[in-house]
Design a protein around this motif. Structure first.
Motif, PDB file in Angstrom:
ATOM      1  N   SER A 124      -7.825   7.766   3.254  1.00 35.32           N
ATOM      2  CA  SER A 124      -7.914   6.310   3.388  1.00 35.32           C
ATOM      3  C   SER A 124      -8.670   5.852   4.632  1.00 35.32           C
ATOM      4  O   SER A 124      -9.053   4.685   4.739  1.00 35.32           O
ATOM      5  CB  SER A 124      -6.506   5.712   3.425  1.00 35.32           C
ATOM      6  OG  SER A 124      -5.803   6.142   4.575  1.00 35.32           O
TER       7      SER A 124
ATOM      8  N   ASP B 192     -11.305  10.372   5.238  1.00 37.66           N
ATOM      9  CA  ASP B 192     -11.868  10.211   3.902  1.00 37.66           C
ATOM     10  C   ASP B 192     -12.867  11.318   3.533  1.00 37.66           C
ATOM     11  O   ASP B 192     -13.614  11.197   2.570  1.00 37.66           O
ATOM     12  CB  ASP B 192     -12.502   8.833   3.723  1.00 37.66           C
ATOM     13  CG  ASP B 192     -13.716   8.595   4.614  1.00 37.66           C
ATOM     14  OD1 ASP B 192     -14.118   9.537   5.345  1.00 37.66           O
ATOM     15  OD2 ASP B 192     -14.244   7.472   4.580  1.00 37.66           O
TER      16      ASP B 192
ATOM     17  N   GLY C  59       0.791  -1.223   0.000  1.00 37.81           N
ATOM     18  CA  GLY C  59       0.000   0.000   0.000  1.00 37.81           C
ATOM     19  C   GLY C  59       0.820   1.267   0.000  1.00 37.81           C
ATOM     20  O   GLY C  59       0.262   2.370   0.021  1.00 37.81           O
TER      21      GLY C  59
ATOM     22  N   ASP D 122       2.206   8.267  -0.385  1.00 37.75           N
ATOM     23  CA  ASP D 122       1.535   7.223   0.378  1.00 37.75           C
ATOM     24  C   ASP D 122       2.154   7.074   1.769  1.00 37.75           C
ATOM     25  O   ASP D 122       1.453   6.843   2.760  1.00 37.75           O
ATOM     26  CB  ASP D 122       1.633   5.883  -0.349  1.00 37.75           C
ATOM     27  CG  ASP D 122       0.850   5.855  -1.647  1.00 37.75           C
ATOM     28  OD1 ASP D 122      -0.129   6.610  -1.754  1.00 37.75           O
ATOM     29  OD2 ASP D 122       1.237   5.101  -2.557  1.00 37.75           O
TER      30      ASP D 122
ATOM     31  N   ARG E 228      -5.387   8.405  -6.112  1.00 36.76           N
ATOM     32  CA  ARG E 228      -4.874   7.328  -5.277  1.00 36.76           C
ATOM     33  C   ARG E 228      -5.158   5.979  -5.914  1.00 36.76           C
ATOM     34  O   ARG E 228      -6.207   5.760  -6.455  1.00 36.76           O
ATOM     35  CB  ARG E 228      -5.531   7.388  -3.905  1.00 36.76           C
ATOM     36  CG  ARG E 228      -4.710   8.244  -2.939  1.00 36.76           C
ATOM     37  CD  ARG E 228      -5.227   8.081  -1.530  1.00 36.76           C
ATOM     38  NE  ARG E 228      -5.032   6.733  -1.034  1.00 36.76           N
ATOM     39  CZ  ARG E 228      -3.875   6.256  -0.599  1.00 36.76           C
ATOM     40  NH1 ARG E 228      -2.800   6.995  -0.631  1.00 36.76           N
ATOM     41  NH2 ARG E 228      -3.773   5.028  -0.161  1.00 36.76           N
TER      42      ARG E 228
ATOM     43  N   THR F 265      -0.012   4.551   7.027  1.00 30.25           N
ATOM     44  CA  THR F 265      -0.992   3.457   6.914  1.00 30.25           C
ATOM     45  C   THR F 265      -0.787   2.445   8.022  1.00 30.25           C
ATOM     46  O   THR F 265      -1.740   2.014   8.687  1.00 30.25           O
ATOM     47  CB  THR F 265      -0.865   2.769   5.546  1.00 30.25           C
ATOM     48  OG1 THR F 265      -1.143   3.719   4.516  1.00 30.25           O
ATOM     49  CG2 THR F 265      -1.837   1.609   5.441  1.00 30.25           C
TER      50      THR F 265
ATOM     51  N   ALA G  30      -1.286   8.824   3.584  1.00 25.38           N
ATOM     52  CA  ALA G  30      -2.393   7.856   3.505  1.00 25.38           C
ATOM     53  C   ALA G  30      -3.680   8.594   3.183  1.00 25.38           C
ATOM     54  O   ALA G  30      -4.747   8.355   3.749  1.00 25.38           O
ATOM     55  CB  ALA G  30      -2.529   7.079   4.811  1.00 25.38           C
TER      56      ALA G  30
END
Length: 524
Positions: A42, A258, A29, A35, A524, A176, A39
């Motif tokens: 997410s 999100d 991921g 990333d 993403r 993450t 993140a």
């Protein structure tokens, strides 16, 4: 006291368990520096709330919070609860605004650079990194002191083990991995914390017996009108609010949510949860004073208020509960340490492009990881010498109290310039430092250099923290009113872009129209 071998084996098992979780759920991921540090979009409301709670609940809540309760009583209990709730409430409004104003952002330092220029940027990055470094050192100090006291594990072994394992999964999985492990850690921490408190009180004969014990030992700690306690409780509000507003931890999670609605609701939930948790943790110190041989005299060779909760455990309960508390302490320290590693990593990753000529993605990731390792080594070294987690935190909190308002004010007011924001911050820091009871005899040494000009330090910390925060706040507002500067806040979204594609710009979660009328997609 539990055996050293049992505690060491349990420590390694817990560290390995959370490391495996972090590595497993972040595999595949993290394909870019973007990333690694954001993140972005997410985390839904549930996971975001869990990481907001876990990121606050470091092992310090078993050390500095009870220490505060043991020293200042019911005022500190109420003050710590309010102090941890207020920043989360502030971010419930501030978070959506940050996403709106800086949709492709990563860090508070890149915002400081674009909004205020290089001088204020340099000051903010120094303060932010130093704050998180001290926070990290305090966490490693706390877990090292706790396991040394409970099981005789040498401090260096605990600090090195925690540092290595947390580095392993955060270095690989970035934010993450931190959010995933935070979710699991929250599920472990909450029942263990509530259970430990409940069992300790029952073991001591119930609430009536606990109250009588405190009354007999130091009745002033239970007095709502105890002036030092009131002053200290108010000081905590200024200290924690200032510190959290410059904490990169929360800026990262604002972008990990999100959507703006999830961010708003998650911070509101964390307002209640974090306030309750800190109230409960601080109360432990008050309980310990009445039921265990807690020494609260600063400077005493036997001073142990910094580990008041663990002194209480040894006095009141047996081995099985202590083992549960070892697991609790390890989960707490990992939940905050991985957060700090990621926050430090994100600062470096976002700021390297300003120092290097067009670095590629691999250079950004490697640079961030190497810097994090260097900071971890330095924090371990500091943790081996420190004795009071509370006083370590307060040094860092003073910096935050001075710079927080000038930094955030620029998101709402277009008139404040970089030099004036810097002047406001330095003015607040100067006032706060003058009254601050610096540890290790530094206040006396500085006063000697200045020819005895410094005022007497405030042992309750109210004057230094309130002074730093309020002076910088008033100075910022007054200097902005008398400024003819007019910064275009909309330029923040244009100048702060993503790492993997500087031309990409979004509104923090939803696609927007590009200049040629075609809709740009979320990448993403």
């Amino acid at each position: 006291m539990v055996s050293t071998s049992l505690a060491l084996g349990l420590t390694v098992a817990v560290l390995v368990g959370f490391t495996v979780v972090g590595l497993w759920f972040s595999r595949g991921g993290v394909d870019s520096a973007e990333d690694l540090i954001t993140a972005r979009n997410s985390a839904g409301q549930g996971r975001l709330t869990a990481t907001l709670v876990a990121s606050v609940m470091g092992v310090w809540i078993l050390l500095s919070a009870p220490e505060a309760g043991a020293l200042y009583g019911i005022g500190a209990v109420i003050g710590y609860g309010i102090a941890e709730a207020v920043p989360m409430l502030a971010y419930s409004s501030l978070g959506p605004r940050i996403r709106k104003m800086i949709p492709n952002g990563h860090t508070l330092t890149e915002y400081a650079y674009v909004r205020y220029g290089p001088a204020m940027y340099a000051f903010v990055i120094a303060v932010s990194v130093l704050y998180m470094f001290v926070f990290l050192a305090a966490e490693l100090t706390g877990i090292s002191l706790a396991l040394d006291y409970l099981a005789g594990i040498p401090q260096w072994q605990t600090a090195v083990l925690v540092g290595l394992f947390v580095l392993a999964y955060t270095g690989y999985g970035g934010l993450t991995a931190s959010i995933v492990t935070d979710t699991v850690q929250t599920l472990v921490i909450l029942p263990l914390l509530v259970g430990s408190v409940a069992f300790a009180i029952v073991s001591l004969g119930g609430t009536a017996s606990v109250y009588q014990g405190i009354q007999a030992t130091n009745a002033s700690l239970l007095d709502p009108g105890f002036v030092p306690g009131i002053r200290f409780g108010i000081a905590l509000v200024f200290a924690v609010l200032g510190a959290e507003l410059i904490n990169q931890t929360w800026w990262q999670r604002i972008y990990a949510g999100d959507g703006a609605a999830a961010v708003r609701r998650s911070f509101r939930t964390a307002t209640v949860a974090n306030g309750f948790i800190l109230l409960l943790a601080t109360l432990l110190g008050l309980v310990a004073v009445g039921a265990a041989p807690v020494v609260t005299e600063f400077g005493s060779q036997n001073y142990n208020a910094g580990i008041a909760f663990f002194v209480l455990l040894e006095e009141a309960v047996g081995g099985p509960v202590v083992i549960g508390v070892v697991v609790l302490a390890l989960a707490l320290v990992m939940s905050t340490t991985d957060t700090l590693f990621n926050a430090l990593s994100s600062l470096v990753t976002a700021d390297l492009p300003r120092l290097l000529a067009d670095p590629d993605d691999r250079t950004l990731r490697v640079g961030a990881r190497l810097f994090t390792i260097a900071v971890a080594i330095a924090a371990i070294a500091v943790s081996l010498r420190a004795r009071s987690v509370l006083r370590l935190f307060f040094v860092a909190d003073l910096l935050g109290a001075a710079v927080a308002f000038p930094l955030i004010y620029g998101l709402y007011d277009e008139s404040l310039t970089g030099p004036r924001a810097l002047l406001s911050s330095v003015s607040g820091l100067a006032v706060g430092s003058a009254f601050f009871p610096f540890p290790f005899g530094l206040h006396g040494l500085i006063d000697k250099w200045l020819g005895g000009l410094l005022p007497t330090p405030d042992a309750t910390y109210l004057v230094p923290f309130a002074g730093a925060f309020l002076v910088s706040t008033v100075a910022s507002i007054l200097l902005a009113w008398h400024s003819d500067h007019d910064f275009d806040l909309s330029s923040l979204s244009e100048e702060i872009t993503r790492l993997e594609d500087p031309s990409t710009a979004t509104d923090g979660g939803a696609p927007r129209e590009s200049t040629d009328g075609k809709q740009e997609e979320w990448s993403r």
